[in-house]
Design a protein around this motif. Structure first.
Motif, PDB file in Angstrom:
ATOM      1  N   THR A 228     -11.533  42.229   5.073  1.00 44.88           N
ATOM      2  CA  THR A 228     -10.964  42.163   3.718  1.00 44.88           C
ATOM      3  C   THR A 228      -9.435  42.172   3.727  1.00 44.88           C
ATOM      4  O   THR A 228      -8.813  41.678   2.796  1.00 44.88           O
ATOM      5  N   ALA A 229      -8.817  42.730   4.794  1.00 44.08           N
ATOM      6  CA  ALA A 229      -7.346  42.771   4.871  1.00 44.08           C
ATOM      7  C   ALA A 229      -6.764  41.441   5.348  1.00 44.08           C
ATOM      8  O   ALA A 229      -5.595  41.147   5.148  1.00 44.08           O
TER       9      ALA A 229
ATOM     10  N   LEU B 206      -0.971  42.523  12.413  1.00 44.79           N
ATOM     11  CA  LEU B 206      -1.158  41.316  11.597  1.00 44.79           C
ATOM     12  C   LEU B 206      -1.462  41.685  10.144  1.00 44.79           C
ATOM     13  O   LEU B 206      -0.869  41.135   9.218  1.00 44.79           O
ATOM     14  N   ALA B 207      -2.393  42.636   9.958  1.00 45.90           N
ATOM     15  CA  ALA B 207      -2.799  43.022   8.598  1.00 45.90           C
ATOM     16  C   ALA B 207      -1.646  43.651   7.819  1.00 45.90           C
ATOM     17  O   ALA B 207      -1.574  43.522   6.592  1.00 45.90           O
ATOM     18  N   GLY B 208      -0.743  44.306   8.544  1.00 44.33           N
ATOM     19  CA  GLY B 208       0.364  45.009   7.878  1.00 44.33           C
ATOM     20  C   GLY B 208       1.643  44.207   7.747  1.00 44.33           C
ATOM     21  O   GLY B 208       2.633  44.688   7.195  1.00 44.33           O
TER      22      GLY B 208
ATOM     23  N   ALA C 280      -8.931  47.656  22.004  1.00 41.06           N
ATOM     24  CA  ALA C 280     -10.001  46.671  21.767  1.00 41.06           C
ATOM     25  C   ALA C 280      -9.617  45.653  20.697  1.00 41.06           C
ATOM     26  O   ALA C 280     -10.470  45.076  20.043  1.00 41.06           O
ATOM     27  N   GLY C 281      -8.301  45.454  20.510  1.00 38.44           N
ATOM     28  CA  GLY C 281      -7.818  44.477  19.536  1.00 38.44           C
ATOM     29  C   GLY C 281      -7.116  45.097  18.337  1.00 38.44           C
ATOM     30  O   GLY C 281      -6.406  44.409  17.608  1.00 38.44           O
ATOM     31  N   THR C 282      -7.308  46.423  18.139  1.00 39.46           N
ATOM     32  CA  THR C 282      -6.760  47.054  16.920  1.00 39.46           C
ATOM     33  C   THR C 282      -5.239  47.010  16.866  1.00 39.46           C
ATOM     34  O   THR C 282      -4.673  46.867  15.790  1.00 39.46           O
ATOM     35  N   ILE C 283      -4.576  47.103  18.018  1.00 40.64           N
ATOM     36  CA  ILE C 283      -3.099  47.118  18.011  1.00 40.64           C
ATOM     37  C   ILE C 283      -2.564  45.819  17.397  1.00 40.64           C
ATOM     38  O   ILE C 283      -1.731  45.834  16.490  1.00 40.64           O
TER      39      ILE C 283
ATOM     40  N   GLY D 167     -14.917  53.114  12.105  1.00 39.43           N
ATOM     41  CA  GLY D 167     -13.939  53.963  11.429  1.00 39.43           C
ATOM     42  C   GLY D 167     -12.683  54.154  12.250  1.00 39.43           C
ATOM     43  O   GLY D 167     -11.909  55.076  12.021  1.00 39.43           O
ATOM     44  N   SER D 168     -12.462  53.270  13.238  1.00 43.41           N
ATOM     45  CA  SER D 168     -11.327  53.471  14.149  1.00 43.41           C
ATOM     46  C   SER D 168     -10.152  52.551  13.821  1.00 43.41           C
ATOM     47  O   SER D 168      -9.075  52.700  14.362  1.00 43.41           O
ATOM     48  N   ALA D 169     -10.368  51.583  12.925  1.00 39.58           N
ATOM     49  CA  ALA D 169      -9.300  50.636  12.607  1.00 39.58           C
ATOM     50  C   ALA D 169      -8.513  51.137  11.398  1.00 39.58           C
ATOM     51  O   ALA D 169      -9.058  51.785  10.516  1.00 39.58           O
ATOM     52  N   LYS D 170      -7.229  50.801  11.388  1.00 38.29           N
ATOM     53  CA  LYS D 170      -6.368  51.209  10.277  1.00 38.29           C
ATOM     54  C   LYS D 170      -6.725  50.414   9.012  1.00 38.29           C
ATOM     55  O   LYS D 170      -6.493  50.857   7.895  1.00 38.29           O
TER      56      LYS D 170
END
Length: 314
Positions: free
Chosen positions: A97-98, A65-67, A57-60, A89-92
């Motif tokens: 904020t990241a 990007l955030a990392g 759902a976009g998390t990959i 609670g499913s996103a790394k």
């Protein structure tokens, strides 16, 4: 004497910039990225290299990007979904904020669509059918917990009906499933469905915005509010970067993207794919993130969708 970092940033960008698109080719985010790509050499002095990273759902894509190293050479396309995912609670990462926004590019309502061979001519017809056949209608969405899933659950809640949610990797895949008769309903970006509405294979029953879509082919679609359901949420696409980016690099990118997005040629290209340009700068985008985050959190809690999605994601 200038220090080394200042010297390197004055030349920024001196190589192509990677753009992470966390949804599949042909999605609204992808079409936005490809419109930006056309104009980048003119306003940024370097090409954009688009990489599609669909899934989760976009998390990959957003996790990557955030990392990533915040040097300005990896940026990403954002959508309203990135505000939702941390709530489960499913996103790394906590994306709001990241990540930090460079710009909002467009804001679009979504369209509730069915195959034109189906008997429902209006939203009310569909709701009446669903009440008589609980759980029989399959609703194709762009991924569990994504924006279209939340909209689907919100409609079911508001209308007092029970529908089965079927997740796909994006709007393009969900549309194919609708056309193939594997699902009965989808929420989709207007430009993905426009040609199908025009050639009569798809019927659009409602639009999620405060107002109707201005496109002449889609202008006849009433809003949910016109039809008695209190649903009003737009999707938006923007450009964001990892949080710790040097301010000079961020400013250079912000200026470049503002020049691209406000270029009349860009507006024309976006209009051709049915995406109205609605530019917001970094500060305004940040304010929009906050306001929408509060609105979505309230929607999730009030409808009981948050608990339902948490259970489905397990």
């Amino acid at each position: 004497m200038q220090s080394t970092p200042a010297t390197t940033t004055t030349k920024f960008p001196d190589k192509p910039i990677t753009v992470i698109v966390p949804f599949s080719v042909g999605s609204g985010l992808d079409l936005t990225a490809r419109s930006l790509e056309k104009m980048a050499p003119k306003h940024l002095g370097q090409p954009l290299v688009i990489i599609n990273k669909p899934g989760g759902a976009g998390t990959i894509g957003w996790n990557e990007l955030a990392g990533t190293t915040p040097d300005g050479y990896t940026i990403g396309i954002t959508a309203v979904d990135m505000l939702l995912l941390p709530l489960y609670g499913s996103a790394k990462y906590d994306y709001p904020t990241a990540l930090q926004p460079l710009a909002q590019v467009t804001a679009v309502p979504l369209v509730l669509a069915v195959q034109s061979g189906q008997p429902w001519q209006t939203l009310n017809d569909l709701i009446e059918y669903a009440k008589k056949h609980p759980g029989q209608l399959k609703f194709g969405n762009g991924g569990v917990g994504g924006f279209t899933h939340v909209l689907g659950e919100s409609v079911a809640q508001a209308a007092g009906i029970s529908i089965e949610q079927v997740p796909f990797s994006g709007g393009g895949e969900a549309t194919s499933a609708l056309l193939g008769g594997h699902v009965e309903l989808i929420f989709v970006n207007p430009m993905i469905i426009k040609e199908h509405v025009k050639n009569g294979t798809v019927r659009a029953l409602a639009v999620t915005g405060e107002h109707r879509v201005s496109d002449p082919i889609l202008a006849q679609i009433p809003t949910f509010k016109e039809q008695g359901l209190d649903i009003s949420l737009n999707n938006w696409f923007g450009v964001a970067v990892p949080k710790e980016m040097p301010v000079e690099v961020k400013n250079k990118l912000s200026e470049g993207f503002k020049a691209i997005i406000t270029d009349p040629e860009f507006t024309k290209n976006m209009s051709n794919v049915g995406l109205p340009v609605e530019y917001l700068g970094p500060q305004e985008s940040q304010a929009k993130w906050l306001a929408d985050s509060q609105k979505l959190t309230k929607t999730l809690q009030d409808t009981g969708v948050l608990e339902k999605i948490k259970a489905q994601r397990k």
